[in-house]
Design a protein around this motif. Structure first.
Motif, PDB file in Angstrom:
ATOM      1  N   ARG A   1       0.901  -1.382   0.020  1.00 37.95           N
ATOM      2  CA  ARG A   1       0.041   0.103   0.048  1.00 37.95           C
ATOM      3  C   ARG A   1       1.011   1.258   0.130  1.00 37.95           C
ATOM      4  O   ARG A   1       1.836   1.415   0.667  1.00 37.95           O
ATOM      5  CB  ARG A   1      -0.947   0.025   1.093  1.00 37.95           C
ATOM      6  CG  ARG A   1      -1.944  -1.015   1.295  1.00 37.95           C
ATOM      7  CD  ARG A   1      -2.327  -1.333   2.761  1.00 37.95           C
ATOM      8  NE  ARG A   1      -1.525  -1.686   3.471  1.00 37.95           N
ATOM      9  CZ  ARG A   1      -1.574  -1.691   4.959  1.00 37.95           C
ATOM     10  NH1 ARG A   1      -2.719  -1.683   5.620  1.00 37.95           N
ATOM     11  NH2 ARG A   1      -0.471  -1.940   5.666  1.00 37.95           N
ATOM     12  N   VAL A   2       0.472   2.072  -1.082  1.00 38.91           N
ATOM     13  CA  VAL A   2       1.282   3.297  -1.142  1.00 38.91           C
ATOM     14  C   VAL A   2       0.564   4.429  -0.899  1.00 38.91           C
ATOM     15  O   VAL A   2      -0.829   4.454  -1.625  1.00 38.91           O
ATOM     16  CB  VAL A   2       2.011   3.430  -2.496  1.00 38.91           C
ATOM     17  CG1 VAL A   2       2.690   4.756  -2.589  1.00 38.91           C
ATOM     18  CG2 VAL A   2       2.933   2.169  -2.736  1.00 38.91           C
ATOM     19  N   ALA A   3       0.645   5.435   0.009  1.00 39.37           N
ATOM     20  CA  ALA A   3      -0.164   6.683   0.181  1.00 39.37           C
ATOM     21  C   ALA A   3       0.747   7.860  -0.177  1.00 39.37           C
ATOM     22  O   ALA A   3       1.908   8.124   0.043  1.00 39.37           O
ATOM     23  CB  ALA A   3      -0.165   6.880   1.873  1.00 39.37           C
ATOM     24  N   VAL A   4       0.154   8.822  -1.101  1.00 35.58           N
ATOM     25  CA  VAL A   4       0.548  10.062  -1.736  1.00 35.58           C
ATOM     26  C   VAL A   4      -0.140  11.134  -1.132  1.00 35.58           C
ATOM     27  O   VAL A   4      -1.316  11.078  -1.350  1.00 35.58           O
ATOM     28  CB  VAL A   4       0.700   9.936  -3.236  1.00 35.58           C
ATOM     29  CG1 VAL A   4       1.645  11.531  -3.689  1.00 35.58           C
ATOM     30  CG2 VAL A   4       1.526   8.846  -3.877  1.00 35.58           C
ATOM     31  N   VAL A   5       0.474  12.173  -0.457  1.00 30.24           N
ATOM     32  CA  VAL A   5       0.005  12.897   0.210  1.00 30.24           C
ATOM     33  C   VAL A   5       0.247  14.540  -0.557  1.00 30.24           C
ATOM     34  O   VAL A   5       1.251  14.714  -0.636  1.00 30.24           O
ATOM     35  CB  VAL A   5       0.241  13.202   1.604  1.00 30.24           C
ATOM     36  CG1 VAL A   5      -0.620  14.533   2.170  1.00 30.24           C
ATOM     37  CG2 VAL A   5      -0.221  11.798   2.509  1.00 30.24           C
ATOM     38  N   GLY A   6      -0.846  14.905  -1.043  1.00 27.77           N
ATOM     39  CA  GLY A   6      -0.623  16.376  -1.764  1.00 27.77           C
ATOM     40  C   GLY A   6      -1.538  16.505  -3.017  1.00 27.77           C
ATOM     41  O   GLY A   6      -2.041  15.594  -3.502  1.00 27.77           O
ATOM     42  N   ALA A   7      -1.947  17.749  -3.418  1.00 28.10           N
ATOM     43  CA  ALA A   7      -2.786  17.921  -4.474  1.00 28.10           C
ATOM     44  C   ALA A   7      -2.189  18.675  -5.578  1.00 28.10           C
ATOM     45  O   ALA A   7      -2.738  18.752  -6.546  1.00 28.10           O
ATOM     46  CB  ALA A   7      -4.084  18.876  -3.865  1.00 28.10           C
ATOM     47  N   GLY A   8      -0.873  18.636  -5.547  1.00 32.08           N
ATOM     48  CA  GLY A   8      -0.341  19.622  -6.491  1.00 32.08           C
ATOM     49  C   GLY A   8       0.220  18.644  -7.766  1.00 32.08           C
ATOM     50  O   GLY A   8       0.262  17.274  -7.794  1.00 32.08           O
ATOM     51  N   LEU A   9       1.116  19.256  -8.716  1.00 34.60           N
ATOM     52  CA  LEU A   9       1.892  18.453  -9.714  1.00 34.60           C
ATOM     53  C   LEU A   9       2.597  17.247  -9.279  1.00 34.60           C
ATOM     54  O   LEU A   9       2.460  16.226 -10.068  1.00 34.60           O
ATOM     55  CB  LEU A   9       2.635  19.355 -10.648  1.00 34.60           C
ATOM     56  CG  LEU A   9       3.012  18.815 -11.867  1.00 34.60           C
ATOM     57  CD1 LEU A   9       1.947  18.663 -12.932  1.00 34.60           C
ATOM     58  CD2 LEU A   9       3.808  20.004 -12.655  1.00 34.60           C
ATOM     59  N   THR A  10       3.623  17.509  -8.332  1.00 36.84           N
ATOM     60  CA  THR A  10       4.479  16.246  -7.893  1.00 36.84           C
ATOM     61  C   THR A  10       3.633  15.425  -7.366  1.00 36.84           C
ATOM     62  O   THR A  10       3.842  14.184  -7.717  1.00 36.84           O
ATOM     63  CB  THR A  10       5.329  16.632  -6.617  1.00 36.84           C
ATOM     64  OG1 THR A  10       6.015  18.141  -7.564  1.00 36.84           O
ATOM     65  CG2 THR A  10       6.297  15.867  -6.381  1.00 36.84           C
ATOM     66  N   ALA A  11       2.645  15.482  -6.577  1.00 33.65           N
ATOM     67  CA  ALA A  11       1.759  14.467  -5.934  1.00 33.65           C
ATOM     68  C   ALA A  11       1.027  13.602  -7.055  1.00 33.65           C
ATOM     69  O   ALA A  11       0.996  12.386  -6.953  1.00 33.65           O
ATOM     70  CB  ALA A  11       0.852  15.056  -4.823  1.00 33.65           C
ATOM     71  N   VAL A  12       0.054  14.107  -7.795  1.00 31.25           N
ATOM     72  CA  VAL A  12      -0.529  13.602  -8.937  1.00 31.25           C
ATOM     73  C   VAL A  12       0.376  12.855  -9.891  1.00 31.25           C
ATOM     74  O   VAL A  12       0.010  11.958 -10.252  1.00 31.25           O
ATOM     75  CB  VAL A  12      -1.310  14.814  -9.798  1.00 31.25           C
ATOM     76  CG1 VAL A  12      -2.081  14.188 -10.860  1.00 31.25           C
ATOM     77  CG2 VAL A  12      -2.251  15.397  -8.747  1.00 31.25           C
ATOM     78  N   GLU A  13       1.667  13.637 -10.399  1.00 29.46           N
ATOM     79  CA  GLU A  13       2.214  12.832 -11.297  1.00 29.46           C
ATOM     80  C   GLU A  13       2.969  11.484 -10.694  1.00 29.46           C
ATOM     81  O   GLU A  13       3.048  10.319 -11.215  1.00 29.46           O
ATOM     82  CB  GLU A  13       3.452  13.350 -11.857  1.00 29.46           C
ATOM     83  CG  GLU A  13       2.950  14.720 -12.914  1.00 29.46           C
ATOM     84  CD  GLU A  13       3.991  15.452 -13.718  1.00 29.46           C
ATOM     85  OE1 GLU A  13       3.597  15.661 -14.960  1.00 29.46           O
ATOM     86  OE2 GLU A  13       5.083  15.557 -13.053  1.00 29.46           O
ATOM     87  N   THR A  14       3.330  11.514  -9.443  1.00 28.74           N
ATOM     88  CA  THR A  14       3.927  10.479  -8.724  1.00 28.74           C
ATOM     89  C   THR A  14       2.967   9.351  -8.651  1.00 28.74           C
ATOM     90  O   THR A  14       3.268   8.418  -8.789  1.00 28.74           O
ATOM     91  CB  THR A  14       4.519  10.953  -7.372  1.00 28.74           C
ATOM     92  OG1 THR A  14       5.555  11.918  -7.485  1.00 28.74           O
ATOM     93  CG2 THR A  14       5.099   9.831  -6.673  1.00 28.74           C
ATOM     94  N   ALA A  15       1.778   9.686  -8.155  1.00 25.67           N
ATOM     95  CA  ALA A  15       0.802   8.511  -7.716  1.00 25.67           C
ATOM     96  C   ALA A  15       0.581   7.892  -9.009  1.00 25.67           C
ATOM     97  O   ALA A  15       0.341   6.504  -9.113  1.00 25.67           O
ATOM     98  CB  ALA A  15      -0.566   9.298  -7.256  1.00 25.67           C
ATOM     99  N   ALA A  16       0.162   8.612  -9.912  1.00 23.61           N
ATOM    100  CA  ALA A  16      -0.306   8.088 -11.313  1.00 23.61           C
ATOM    101  C   ALA A  16       0.972   7.076 -11.782  1.00 23.61           C
ATOM    102  O   ALA A  16       0.964   6.088 -12.435  1.00 23.61           O
ATOM    103  CB  ALA A  16      -0.453   8.992 -12.540  1.00 23.61           C
ATOM    104  N   GLU A  17       2.363   7.665 -11.926  1.00 21.48           N
ATOM    105  CA  GLU A  17       3.279   6.984 -12.238  1.00 21.48           C
ATOM    106  C   GLU A  17       3.582   5.787 -11.466  1.00 21.48           C
ATOM    107  O   GLU A  17       3.881   4.502 -12.118  1.00 21.48           O
ATOM    108  CB  GLU A  17       4.676   7.850 -12.189  1.00 21.48           C
ATOM    109  CG  GLU A  17       5.733   7.479 -12.918  1.00 21.48           C
ATOM    110  CD  GLU A  17       5.675   7.855 -14.469  1.00 21.48           C
ATOM    111  OE1 GLU A  17       5.407   6.874 -15.415  1.00 21.48           O
ATOM    112  OE2 GLU A  17       5.437   9.034 -14.876  1.00 21.48           O
TER     113      GLU A  17
END
Length: 384
Positions: A138-154
């Motif tokens: 399980r991976v949790a990514v915290v944040g709403a900006g570009l870094t968070a979104v790109e990292t979660a999707a990647e």
């Protein structure tokens, strides 16, 4: 006597400034770049490297710097504006005639146990942690900006065997239009990223227990080094060096700034966000105004704007939100493979733009910002 220009920082702004200065080939001009890193870091690719998609997110400094530039591998710890010198962590003093402050940014305060991807070291730790996860991790990514979104999707696109959740306190990518965000959320669902929005995640306590995750990535924003404030230079509430529209520090005609760690203290420039797209034009203009100052010519106001924001959502999906020069979104946006291709083109062109300055000072150009009159563009002469 010669003239020494010291550039603090080996990121997009610093390298662009150093190249523009060195390629001008002014007699007696010595350009020195101070950076602690061994290699140039492509920060816009760190999410790819962290996810395990890309084998490397760096380039040799030799490949991106003009050969005339002297590189000092160290970190500045104090700037003596009155004495025109910089103290380095290794104890050395560097004298300067002109200084470019381009020390960049890193992650904001991160809870103990959480990881980041905003800098190379954090991306390396994240990559190692993800590689160690067994299927079902399980991976949790915290944040709403570009870094968070790109990292979660990647991560989700590359590791379909993991459970990836994106935690945002509001809408993901709040800067895009509602229609573009709907497309973004569809893309996240396709990659099996579970979106948990509208809930603020506290930074206290154990984030793994709170978020029920094996790996927690904290991507809530950027902070800057305290070098400017520690040196008695003017800063904003975030610690960024304050500049006038000529990219000079008010009252310090020999110090210029560029990139994430500096901000133009005029309301008309409030749209310039921390980004590679803002850093490189600032670095180029800071260098240009130093060259003008050496010639006794007046400096010019910085003028840069945006054309769009490209978001990678895995290797075959993406979002491009087109914007006005002041970064406000328009109705037009792209999704899917075409957007992913556009993002990749921009990433590749970034290094080409930096390298273009090695061959010819002034080769790099960029989208202009809000319209200004000729009188507004020209300011008092830069210091000599």
């Amino acid at each position: 006597m010669g003239t020494t220009a010291v550039v603090l920082g080996g990121g997009y702004a610093g390298v662009m400034a150093a190249n523009r200065l060195a390629a001008a080939a002014r007699p007696g001009l010595d350009v020195v770049l101070v950076s602690p890193g061994e290699r140039f870091v492509e920060r816009i690719r760190l999410h790819e490297y962290a996810a395990g998609v890309r084998s490397d997110a760096t380039a040799s400094f030799e490949s991106v710097l003009h050969p005339a530039i002297r590189r000092v591998r160290d970190t500045a710890v104090r700037i003596d504006a009155a004495g025109r010198c910089v103290r380095l962590a290794g104890g050395r003093l560097l004298n300067y005639d002109y200084l470019v402050y381009a020390v960049g940014s890193g992650a904001l305060k991160v809870p103990e146990g959480a990881l980041t991807v905003q800098q190379l070291e954090g991306a390396e730790d994240t990559r190692t942690a993800l590689e160690a996860l067994a299927p079902g991790g399980r991976v949790a990514v915290v944040g709403a900006g570009l870094t968070a979104v790109e990292t979660a999707a990647e991560i989700a696109a590359h590791r379909g065997d993991l459970h990836v959740r994106l935690h945002t306190d509001g809408n993901p990518l709040p800067q895009v239009t509602a229609a573009a965000r709907r497309g973004l959320e569809r893309s996240l669902r396709r990659t099996a990223v579970k979106l948990q929005s509208g809930v603020r995640v506290s930074g206290s306590g154990d984030p793994h227990l709170r978020l029920q995750a094996d790996v927690v990535l904290w991507c809530t924003g950027f902070g800057v080094p305290d070098l400017a404030s520690a040196s008695g230079l003017p800063v904003d509430q975030e610690g960024r060096l304050l500049l006038d529209p000529n990219l000079q520090v008010p009252g310090e005609e020999r110090i210029y700034g560029a990139g994430d760690a500096a901000v133009i203290a005029s309301p008309e420039y409030a749209y310039l966000r921390m980004s590679c797209a803002a850093a490189m034009p600032m670095g180029a203009d800071a260098a240009g105004n130093i060259l003008r100052g050496m010639d006794g010519a007046p400096g010019i106001r910085h003028d840069s704007g945006f054309g769009g924001q490209c978001v990678s959502l895995g290797r075959s999906d993406g979002l491009v939100q087109f914007v006005r020069a002041d970064d406000t979104p328009v109705r037009v946006h792209l999704h899917g493979r075409l957007a992913a291709v556009q993002k990749e083109i921009i990433c590749r062109m970034t290094l080409r733009w930096i390298r273009s300055e090695i061959k010819r000072s002034g080769a790099y150009t960029w989208p202009k910002g809000l319209r200004m009159t000729t009188a507004e563009q020209t300011q008092a002469p830069a210091g000599r």
